[in-house]
Write an enzyme that holds these catalytic residues in place. Structure first.
Site, short mmCIF file in Angstrom:
data_model
loop_
_atom_site.label_atom_id
_atom_site.label_comp_id
_atom_site.label_asym_id
_atom_site.label_seq_id
_atom_site.Cartn_x
_atom_site.Cartn_y
_atom_site.Cartn_z
N TYR A 1 0.87 -1.50 0.26
CA TYR A 1 -0.37 -0.03 -0.14
C TYR A 1 0.89 1.20 -0.11
O TYR A 1 0.75 2.13 -0.60
CB TYR A 1 -0.83 0.14 1.13
CG TYR A 1 -2.04 1.15 1.45
CD1 TYR A 1 -2.97 1.04 0.75
CD2 TYR A 1 -1.79 1.80 2.35
CE1 TYR A 1 -4.26 2.14 0.15
CE2 TYR A 1 -3.01 3.09 2.30
CZ TYR A 1 -3.94 3.37 1.57
OH TYR A 1 -4.60 4.11 1.23
N ILE B 1 -9.03 7.72 9.22
CA ILE B 1 -10.14 8.56 9.17
C ILE B 1 -11.07 7.26 8.96
O ILE B 1 -10.85 6.15 9.40
CB ILE B 1 -10.04 8.88 8.01
CG1 ILE B 1 -8.97 9.60 7.38
CG2 ILE B 1 -11.39 9.49 7.58
CD1 ILE B 1 -8.89 11.35 7.69
#
Length: 243
Positions: free
Chosen positions: A154, A187
């Protein structure tokens, strides 16, 4: 018809961005999704309930032929449509320590997060150049600027998009096209629902996870005329964990 395309726009940060753009601008919001049609319809309804207009645009960003076909078909059916804003938000994670990482976990994350950026942006950039206007906002990640154990794939993909953002901004700036990246930290979304928020928020100076709406406000600003002198930037939005 001036449009803003949000890839992966049906859930989480993408949904919040779609809705915020609808509230803050007159853009026709193109909500891209891959397979969750129910969530996409809910997002479109939220856009319309907020007084905006939009359409659903299903395609897999990692599939180049699918991207070209979907965007080409939309343009044929809507010849007056101009995509002025592109938010490359679609992304996936397949976390694990590098030494045990299967090739499929590497390939799928690179294909969606990095090649997806290429597939969509490459198709739309020509019209932006011809029209001498555009806003490209790439949603990257804290992992792509700081690195993160267990996320080599990622981080590699998002780090590459960071570098691509800076380079593309230099290529297209003279045509009044800005290219920026937004790098969220923790988040509250689908991607972080399995994380231990109570423990991890201790690492964050603001002592909490962020909300998708906070990221959406930043993206909406970058998509606006107000941000016309900002390009090639990577803006961290992470509560101070890395700045």
């Amino acid at each position: 018809m001036k449009c803003a395309l949000v890839t992966g726009g049906s859930r989480g940060i993408g949904k919040a961005i779609s809705l915020q753009l609808a509230v803050d601008s007159d853009y026709h919001i193109l909500v891209n999704y891959r397979k969750d049609q129910t969530a996409a319809h809910e997002t479109l309804k939220s856009v319309e309930d907020a007084g905006g207009k939009g359409s659903l645009l299903p395609f897999d960003v990692s599939n180049r032929e699918e991207v070209v076909k979907a965007l080409g078909t939309f343009q044929e059916k809507n010849p007056e449509a101009v995509v002025e804003v592109l938010v490359n938000n679609a992304g996936i994670t397949k976390d694990g320590l590098f030494m045990w990482m299967k090739p499929e976990a590497w390939d799928s994350v690179i294909n969606t997060n990095l090649n997806g950026f290429f597939n969509v942006t490459h198709h739309l950039i020509q019209n932006m150049l011809m029209n001498r206007y555009g806003r490209i906002i790439n949603i990257v990640s804290l992992a792509g600027v700081k690195g993160n154990a267990g996320q080599v794939n990622y981080a590699a993909a998002k780090g590459a998009v960071v570098a691509a953002t800076k380079s593309l901004a230099q290529e297209v700036g003279k045509r009044n096209i800005t290219v920026n990246a937004v790098a969220p930290g923790f988040i509250n979304s689908d991607m972080t629902e399995d994380l231990d928020e109570k423990e991890l928020k201790k690492m964050v100076p603001l002592n909490r996870f962020g909300q998708p709406e906070e990221v959406a406000h930043l993206v909406s600003f970058l998509a606006s005329e107000k941000a016309s002198y900002i390009t090639g930037e990577v803006i961290n939005i992470n509560g101070g964990i890395y700045s």
